[in-house]
Design an enzyme around this catalytic site. Structure first.
Site, mmCIF file in Angstrom:
data_model
loop_
_atom_site.group_PDB
_atom_site.id
_atom_site.type_symbol
_atom_site.label_atom_id
_atom_site.label_comp_id
_atom_site.label_asym_id
_atom_site.label_seq_id
_atom_site.Cartn_x
_atom_site.Cartn_y
_atom_site.Cartn_z
ATOM 1 N N ASN A 1 -5.819 4.044 4.506
ATOM 2 C CA ASN A 1 -4.761 3.051 4.663
ATOM 3 C C ASN A 1 -5.402 1.684 4.434
ATOM 4 O OD1 ASN A 1 -2.708 1.380 5.417
ATOM 5 N ND2 ASN A 1 -2.784 1.886 7.606
ATOM 6 N N TRP A 2 -5.193 1.158 3.228
ATOM 7 C CA TRP A 2 -5.863 -0.099 2.871
ATOM 8 C C TRP A 2 -5.202 -1.326 3.488
ATOM 9 C CZ3 TRP A 2 -7.225 0.485 -3.082
ATOM 10 C CH2 TRP A 2 -8.306 1.380 -3.199
ATOM 11 N N LYS A 3 -4.025 -1.133 4.080
ATOM 12 C CA LYS A 3 -3.310 -2.271 4.676
ATOM 13 C C LYS A 3 -3.207 -3.398 3.641
ATOM 14 C CE LYS A 3 -4.748 -0.640 9.157
ATOM 15 N NZ LYS A 3 -5.026 -0.934 10.561
ATOM 16 N N HIS B 1 3.976 2.896 11.068
ATOM 17 C CA HIS B 1 2.647 2.460 11.511
ATOM 18 C C HIS B 1 2.814 1.468 12.678
ATOM 19 C CE1 HIS B 1 -1.242 0.495 11.601
ATOM 20 N NE2 HIS B 1 -1.711 1.582 11.012
ATOM 21 N N GLU C 1 1.475 -1.223 13.363
ATOM 22 C CA GLU C 1 1.580 -2.633 12.958
ATOM 23 C C GLU C 1 3.006 -2.956 12.514
ATOM 24 O OE1 GLU C 1 -1.781 -2.571 10.289
ATOM 25 O OE2 GLU C 1 -3.077 -2.277 12.027
ATOM 26 N N GLU D 1 -1.999 7.642 16.288
ATOM 27 C CA GLU D 1 -2.895 6.496 16.266
ATOM 28 C C GLU D 1 -2.719 5.691 17.546
ATOM 29 O OE1 GLU D 1 -4.051 5.322 11.975
ATOM 30 O OE2 GLU D 1 -2.178 4.340 12.462
ATOM 31 N N GLY E 1 -8.617 -0.546 14.640
ATOM 32 C CA GLY E 1 -9.331 -1.761 14.262
ATOM 33 C C GLY E 1 -10.183 -2.349 15.369
ATOM 34 N N SER F 1 -10.155 3.646 14.287
ATOM 35 C CA SER F 1 -11.616 3.487 14.222
ATOM 36 C C SER F 1 -12.356 4.770 13.834
ATOM 37 C CB SER F 1 -12.152 2.923 15.539
ATOM 38 O OG SER F 1 -11.578 1.643 15.788
ATOM 39 N N GLY G 1 -8.315 3.134 8.348
ATOM 40 C CA GLY G 1 -8.160 1.766 7.865
ATOM 41 C C GLY G 1 -9.492 1.208 7.390
HETATM 42 P P1 PGA Z 1 -8.706 1.552 11.602
HETATM 43 O O1 PGA Z 1 -7.127 1.602 11.248
HETATM 44 O O2 PGA Z 1 -9.318 2.782 10.978
HETATM 45 O O3 PGA Z 1 -9.189 0.277 10.939
HETATM 46 O O4 PGA Z 1 -8.826 1.546 13.068
HETATM 47 C C1 PGA Z 1 -6.420 2.807 11.276
HETATM 48 C C2 PGA Z 1 -4.978 2.587 10.933
HETATM 49 O O5 PGA Z 1 -4.380 1.607 11.423
HETATM 50 O O6 PGA Z 1 -4.382 3.365 10.177
#
Ligand code: PGA
Length: 255
Positions: free
Chosen positions: A9-11, A95, A97, A167, A173, A212, A233
């Site tokens: 997931n490159w966001k 997600h 976010e 998640e 993150g 993470s 991510g």
């Molecule tokens: P992260 O993000 O691996 O940077 O913790 C995961 C995600 O939000 O999909």
């Protein structure tokens, strides 16, 4: 048998040139990988370029969001048909976010998941509790409610095809990964809910852990019985790092 599935997931990261150089470095590193499904969920702006570059490889293309309507006056939104046109196989929906920063609610997410299935794509549906909810011992309640709401429009006959990602918000993150035991505990709960809701198809749904995930912890997570994949991510932005994640079996041998 549920086939392992690892999604990057490159966001909101990477321009076209950066994405092309990732793909060119990544593909040779995973050329011999078998029996693992690899998915790149990239920004809308580079879906086309990444899709072109992935042609001939087994890596699947995914979007990070979608709008549930087929077309219309929805400025800046992207429809399922547009994603299908670019060769997308999956789209992430719900997600955390999107839920927390953009106010997306379960029913909106459910409509997106249904629209994807109707349009030939598959949803990766995300759920997960916040730190406060975990500390208040509300994890199962919150995750159970998100699952029920977000999957409410998935037809029983299609359930086996979807992917669900757990998640925990406190692990995204932050560098603070859930221990394999904590992740497995929630995955086992999710599995129960899915079987209750969809019967035998619920046992076929692949469950990804996200938060993470790194080359150093992927093996122990993937060894858990109800963890079928990971949604990654930060550690997916570098081709060497994501290639190590995809070859999680080899990471285990080196640990
Ligand atoms: P992260 O993000 O691996 O940077 O913790 C995961 C995600 O939000 O999909």
């Amino acid at each position: 048998m549920r086939r392992p599935i690892l999604t990057a997931n490159w966001k909101m990261h990477k321009t076209g040139a950066e994405a092309v150089s990732f793909v060119d470095e990544f593909l040779p590193r995973i050329a011999t990988v078998q029996d693992v499904e690899i998915v790149l969920a990239v920004p809308f702006t580079i879906l086309d370029r990444v899709g072109q570059r992935l042609k001939g490889s087994a890596v699947q293309l995914a979007a990070q969001n979608v709008h549930p309507e087929e077309r219309g006056a929805f400025t800046a939104e992207i429809a399922v048909g547009m994603l299908a046109d670019l060769g997308c196989r999956y789209a992430i929906v719900g997600h955390s976010e999107r839920r927390s920063l953009f106010g997306e609610a379960d029913d909106f997410i459910a409509r997106k998941a249904a629209a994807l299935l109707g349009g030939g794509l598959l949803p990766i549906v995300c759920v997960g509790e916040s730190l406060g909810e975990r500390e208040a011992k509300r994890t199962f309640e919150v995750v159970g409610r998100q699952l029920e709401g977000s999957l409410a429009r998935v037809p029983e006959g299609r359930a086996a095809e979807i992917v669900v990602a757990y998640e925990p918000v406190w692990a995204i993150g932050t560098g603070r990964t859930a221990t394999p035991e904590i992740a497995q505990e929630v995955h086992a709960f999710i599995r129960e809910q899915l079987v209750e809701r969809f019967g035998a198809a619920g046992a076929q749904i692949r469950l990804q852990y996200g938060g993470s995930v790194k080359p150093e912890n992927v093996y122990a997570l993937m060894k858990q019985p109800e963890i079928d994949g990971t949604l990654v991510g930060g550690a997916s932005l570098d081709p060497e790092s994501f290639a190590r994640l995809v070859t999680f079996e080899a990471q285990g041998e080196s640990q």
